[in-house]
Design an enzyme around this catalytic site. Structure first.
Site, PDB file in Angstrom:
ATOM      1  N   ARG A 157      -4.093 -13.465  10.441  1.00  0.00           N
ATOM      2  CA  ARG A 157      -2.738 -13.739  11.638  1.00  0.00           C
ATOM      3  C   ARG A 157      -3.261 -14.632  12.366  1.00  0.00           C
ATOM      4  NH1 ARG A 157      -1.274  -7.274  12.045  1.00  0.00           N
ATOM      5  NH2 ARG A 157       0.188  -7.519  10.427  1.00  0.00           N
ATOM      6  N   LYS A 167       8.661   5.292  -2.050  1.00  0.00           N
ATOM      7  CA  LYS A 167       9.800   6.224  -1.733  1.00  0.00           C
ATOM      8  C   LYS A 167      11.215   5.510  -1.385  1.00  0.00           C
ATOM      9  CE  LYS A 167       7.563   9.806   0.930  1.00  0.00           C
ATOM     10  NZ  LYS A 167       7.392  10.525   2.346  1.00  0.00           N
ATOM     11  N   GLY A 174       4.493  -5.526   3.425  1.00  0.00           N
ATOM     12  CA  GLY A 174       3.389  -4.729   2.944  1.00  0.00           C
ATOM     13  C   GLY A 174       2.610  -4.604   1.843  1.00  0.00           C
ATOM     14  N   GLY A 193       7.277  -5.013   8.286  1.00  0.00           N
ATOM     15  CA  GLY A 193       8.515  -4.312   8.719  1.00  0.00           C
ATOM     16  C   GLY A 193       9.704  -5.250   8.943  1.00  0.00           C
TER      17      GLY A 193
HETATM   18  P1  AMP Z   1       5.597   1.149  -0.214  1.00  0.00           P
HETATM   19  O1  AMP Z   1       4.733   1.050   1.270  1.00  0.00           O
HETATM   20  O2  AMP Z   1       6.904   2.036  -0.084  1.00  0.00           O
HETATM   21  O3  AMP Z   1       5.957  -0.368  -0.609  1.00  0.00           O
HETATM   22  O4  AMP Z   1       4.532   1.988  -1.134  1.00  0.00           O
HETATM   23  C1  AMP Z   1       3.405   1.536  -1.687  1.00  0.00           C
HETATM   24  C2  AMP Z   1       2.766   2.576  -2.188  1.00  0.00           C
HETATM   25  O5  AMP Z   1       3.356   3.087  -3.530  1.00  0.00           O
HETATM   26  C3  AMP Z   1       1.452   2.308  -2.981  1.00  0.00           C
HETATM   27  O6  AMP Z   1       0.538   3.026  -1.980  1.00  0.00           O
HETATM   28  C4  AMP Z   1       1.509   2.765  -4.310  1.00  0.00           C
HETATM   29  O7  AMP Z   1       0.038   3.409  -4.508  1.00  0.00           O
HETATM   30  C5  AMP Z   1       2.392   3.806  -4.016  1.00  0.00           C
HETATM   31  N1  AMP Z   1       2.958   3.962  -5.662  1.00  0.00           N
HETATM   32  C6  AMP Z   1       3.473   3.025  -6.216  1.00  0.00           C
HETATM   33  N2  AMP Z   1       3.865   3.752  -7.586  1.00  0.00           N
HETATM   34  C7  AMP Z   1       3.664   5.052  -7.314  1.00  0.00           C
HETATM   35  C8  AMP Z   1       3.923   6.010  -8.407  1.00  0.00           C
HETATM   36  N3  AMP Z   1       4.290   5.708  -9.420  1.00  0.00           N
HETATM   37  N4  AMP Z   1       3.460   7.497  -7.816  1.00  0.00           N
HETATM   38  C9  AMP Z   1       2.875   7.473  -6.543  1.00  0.00           C
HETATM   39  N5  AMP Z   1       2.744   6.371  -5.725  1.00  0.00           N
HETATM   40  C10 AMP Z   1       3.200   5.263  -6.090  1.00  0.00           C
END
Ligand code: AMP
Length: 417
Positions: free
Chosen positions: A35, A218, A374, A397
């Site tokens: 950064r 999620k 992220g 974000g």
């Molecule tokens: P996000 O912050 O929503 O972009 O989510 C990223 C996270 O999603 C990472 O830490 C991944 O390990 C997790 N992730 C990706 N695929 C899966 C999965 N099939 N089951 C559980 N976690 C997952």
């Protein structure tokens, strides 16, 4: 608004909001200075144009002054990259004399803005049992004192530059409110310009076919992203943990895979909308499943709609990757946010690595590729593909909110008259 490239900094003092929110270890040493490096072109432009710099930033989430969050820990690194000595103002609200004494080519860094509640404009130290009335009064009080706080920062300089994309989605004193004190002398720094161009390249001026790959854990954290993108793209690839909510919504068996039952109606709505708009939603057809959420778990490959009980989806299978690769290579604009598997565990990183590879290949063929937000940024960096895609966003974000279609306050404050 003005353009940094054509602005005359000669003899002027520029107050620049940067994002120096870098990770520090227990000895207060910087463990990743990305950064800081990202802001250097903007800072050098002011100095080389004959101006003086007043640099302001936040670091961490302090609740008040705290050694751990002091920006004095980063001074040596800033000085090293700028090639000049750097002065420090230990209180961002008491820097009048130091700012007034600055000569062209000199640099003053203000202490962490968030040592003051006024930076964010949120009350601090409220009792847990505070009544709604008390909360309201405290909020009004900090909003009132925020005006004087912002005015003080503005009083140090002749012009304002915002180069902190990481906080562009926050309407804070230094990221948005201060802009009104510089109606004719406000501008974006180079980093912000680059981020805004990248967002516009995908959301406003996308060449078609336009494909978005949305993964991660999620649906709930990316619902607005999906809802906005479905109205813009030709292909929407939904992978990672969030994909299983969609597969369940279609009637698939997902075993013990991550999912959110309460979001099934939203998933159905997004799929319905896609159908109406002729958008191709591509879910995983084959999954690498594990009998435990662990790198050393037993693994097998099954159809994504037939995951047995006791097994959970951890990564995209080869057939899914092959489908997605074809879509990616046929696209002219590609946006990627979120890994398609638990990429932190080497056993389940292959799918995400293959997506990064396909993006690099598409870029080499002339597609515009943006990796934003992220974990997918961490994935391309970790896998060494950062310079093989068109743009890697620095703001998690902020980028997500931009993809949701929101106007970011830090951008709007510079643009508006
Ligand atoms: P996000 O912050 O929503 O972009 O989510 C990223 C996270 O999603 C990472 O830490 C991944 O390990 C997790 N992730 C990706 N695929 C899966 C999965 N099939 N089951 C559980 N976690 C997952």
């Amino acid at each position: 608004m003005k353009q940094i490239d054509s602005y005359d900094f000669n003899g002027k003092k520029a107050i620049v909001r940067v994002d120096f929110n870098v990770p520090l270890n227990d000895q207060f040493e910087i463990t990743d200075d990305t950064r800081i490096r990202a802001a250097i072109p903007t800072l050098k432009k002011v100095l080389e144009g004959g101006g003086a710099l007043i640099i302001m930033s936040h670091l961490g989430r302090p609740k008040g002054p705290a050694e751990k969050f002091s920006l004095k820990h980063i001074l040596a690194r800033v000085s090293q990259y700028l090639g000049v000595p750097v002065q420090f103002a230990p209180d961002c609200q008491k820097a009048d004399e130091q700012a007034a004494a600055l000569k062209p080519g000199e640099v003053l860094v203000l202490e962490n803005l968030r040592f003051y509640a006024e930076e964010e404009g949120k009350p601090r130290g409220l009792a847990e049992d505070a009544t709604d009335e008390e909360k309201k009064a405290a909020k009004a009080a900090v909003k009132e004192s925020q005006k004087a706080f912002t005015k003080k920062l503005a009083s140090y300089a002749d012009c304002y530059i915002n180069d902190a994309f990481g906080t562009a989605h926050r309407a804070h004193a230094s990221t948005a409110l201060i802009a009104k004190y510089f109606p004719n002398d406000k501008m974006f720094g180079y980093l912000m310009e680059g981020e805004i161009r990248a967002i516009d390249n995908v959301l406003k001026n996308a060449q078609h076919p336009f494909t978005a790959i949305i993964g991660g854990s999620k649906v709930s954290s990316k619902l607005e992203v999906l809802k906005n993108l479905v109205t813009k793209v030709d292909n929407l690839i939904i992978g990672g943990g969030m994909g299983y909510t969609f597969i369940k919504a279609e009637g698939g068996a997902i075993g013990n895979s991550l999912h959110e039952d309460e979001l099934i109606p939203d998933a159905l709505e997004i799929m319905q909308r896609a159908k109406q708009l002729g958008v191709n939603i591509s879910l995983s057809v084959q999954t690498r499943v594990a009998d435990d959420f662990s790198n050393d778990a037993n693994v097998k490959v099954v159809p994504s709609h037939e995951i047995p009980e006791g097994w959970q989806g951890m990564d995209a299978g080869e057939k899914s990757i092959e489908n997605w690769r074809k879509i990616i290579l046929d696209s002219k604009t590609i946006l990627w946010n979120g890994p398609v598997g638990v990429f932190e565990m080497p056993t389940f990183a292959t799918g995400t690595l293959k997506i990064a590879e396909a993006l690099a290949e598409a870029t080499a063929k002339g597609a515009y590729t943006l990796v934003g937000g992220g974990d997918s940024v961490a994935a391309v960096n970790q896998m060494g593909y950062a310079d093989k895609v068109s743009y890697v966003s620095t703001g998690g974000g902020a980028m997500l909110e931009a993809i949701e279609g929101k106007d970011l306050p830090g951008i709007a404050a510079i643009r508006e008259d």
